[in-house]
Design an enzyme around this catalytic site. Structure first.
Site, mmCIF file in Angstrom:
data_model
loop_
_atom_site.group_PDB
_atom_site.id
_atom_site.type_symbol
_atom_site.label_atom_id
_atom_site.label_comp_id
_atom_site.label_asym_id
_atom_site.label_seq_id
_atom_site.Cartn_x
_atom_site.Cartn_y
_atom_site.Cartn_z
ATOM 1 N N CYS A 88 4.001 -4.539 6.341
ATOM 2 C CA CYS A 88 3.490 -4.252 4.997
ATOM 3 C C CYS A 88 4.628 -3.851 4.067
ATOM 4 C CB CYS A 88 2.467 -3.124 5.064
ATOM 5 S SG CYS A 88 0.937 -3.590 5.914
ATOM 6 N N HIS A 133 0.828 -1.212 0.000
ATOM 7 C CA HIS A 133 0.000 0.000 0.000
ATOM 8 C C HIS A 133 0.859 1.258 0.000
ATOM 9 C CE1 HIS A 133 0.574 1.139 4.309
ATOM 10 N NE2 HIS A 133 0.721 -0.169 4.483
#
Length: 401
Positions: free
Chosen positions: A344, A326
């Protein structure tokens, strides 16, 4: 002398006459054509076998409904419910077997009728049976990730979920009713993953990544299948879908970059930041992840590290342990330089959007060189972390030692 010769000829003549009489007598008993032969064998009377047997009760609707004739052929066979509804069926080419082409309804009585006729005469086809009453014990199957007619990535597993927990025997019964048809040969196997609070689940995974552009149809013929204490399968399930282009994300955490390869060509090579290696809770797991969903906006929460409802954009989920690819402008200083995230893969907004627009369910994300491997503790899709032999052992039909 003449008298003696005359007596000798009389004796020879008597023998010849006697022999002719014996021959004539033996001819009357020979089983050959012509007058005096033995009667022909009597033709066998027709025999009919119905399945389920006459008077059967609690018959599972998945049971084969057939009529078989011996020494005869079938005529005008019908199987009819008590309300007059016929059960569709078809006669074999030789006319000796009738088979239902549709499964019967639950809690319904059916009656066989028709005729079997042959050289030995004819007999009526008779019999009744009653199907089981599930008493609301119906097991529902769903395919949550693959919609009809969708296009998916080359690592996409086929998942079927059940709304209850199945026994090992029931899992084997289910697996026998599952088929996967492909437009090109693809080797694969079903594997049962650990049950969850929601129920049991089974995945079909190819041995290697799917060949691009493969057409796939999965069919679960579960209506009326007896599943032990869980009850009966509620309905059949079919999905047809397409494998898309071969897109793979290469994510080497030591490079601080993320590379996207499509059909063998690099289409994106961008700076990234991965999970902080000094904290095992934050390490981006090594192994083949699978894209399962994406959203232009997500709100991320991790009480362990003190953040709640942090708004992030262009988020592509790659595991159920909270790992996403992301955008994160706040970590821009580290992109391409160091790993600082909570697991992430952080990209710039522009690069995250560029990747987001290409991502499909089932795309593989190959993370390497981190200190913690991806495992079943990380959520629903860890299929590709297992060797092919390990995966095959998860089949309910695999030999057990």
């Amino acid at each position: 002398m003449a008298e003696r010769r005359s007596r000798r000829w009389l004796w020879i003549g008597a023998v010849l006459v006697a022999g002719a009489a014996l021959l004539s007598a033996s001819q009357t008993t020979l089983p050959f054509g012509g007058p005096g032969r033995a009667a022909a064998a009597v033709a066998a009377a027709p025999r009919v076998v119905v399945s389920p047997a006459d008077g059967s009760t609690d018959v599972a609707p998945a049971t084969a409904i057939t009529v078989a004739a011996f020494d005869a052929t079938l005529q005008d066979v019908t199987v009819t419910a008590a309300d007059g509804t016929p059960l569709p069926g078809a006669l074999s080419a030789d006319g000796r077997t009738w088979s239902a082409t549709q499964r019967p309804a639950f809690a319904t009585e059916y009656r066989f009728s028709g005729t079997a006729a042959g050289p030995g005469g004819s007999v009526a086809v008779t019999g009744t049976f009653r199907t089981a009453d599930p008493q609301d014990r119906l097991v529902t199957a769903s395919a949550p990730w693959i919609g009809e007619g969708t296009t998916v990535g080359i690592a996409a597993p086929i998942e079927l979920r059940f709304d209850t927990t199945l026994s090992e025997e029931a899992k084997a019964a289910v697996e026998r009713r599952l088929t996967v048809k492909t437009s090109v040969p693809v080797e694969g196997s079903w594997g049962w993953l650990p049950d969850t609070k929601r129920g049991s689940r089974v995945h079909w995974r190819p041995k290697d990544y799917w060949p691009p552009n493969t057409q796939v149809t999965v069919h679960a013929a579960l209506y009326g299948v007896p599943l032990g204490d869980a009850g009966f399968g509620e309905s059949d399930l079919t999905r047809s879908f397409t494998i898309g282009r071969a897109q793979i994300v290469k994510a080497d955490v030591t490079s601080h970059r993320m590379v996207v390869i499509r059909d063998g060509e690099v289409v994106l090579d961008v700076p990234a930041s991965y999970g902080l290696e000094s904290d095992s809770r934050r390490v981006t797991r090594s192994g083949i992840h699978v894209v399962t969903s994406k959203s232009p906006t997500v709100y991320m929460t991790n009480p362990t590290f003190g953040y709640y409802n942090v708004k992030m954009h262009w988020a592509v989920r790659i595991s159920d342990n909270g790992e996403f690819i992301h955008a994160n402008p706040a970590s821009a200083y580290a992109h391409g330089r160091q790993n600082v995230t909570h697991g992430c893969v952080n990209l710039s907004t522009a690069n995250a959007k560029a990747y987001y627009d290409t991502a499909l369910y089932g795309d593989p994300v190959e993370v390497v060189n981190s200190s913690v491997p991806l495992s079943k503790a990380d959520g629903d899709v860890y299929d590709w972390t297992l060797s092919w032999e390990e995966w095959q052992s998860l089949s309910a039909l695999a030999p057990r030692s």
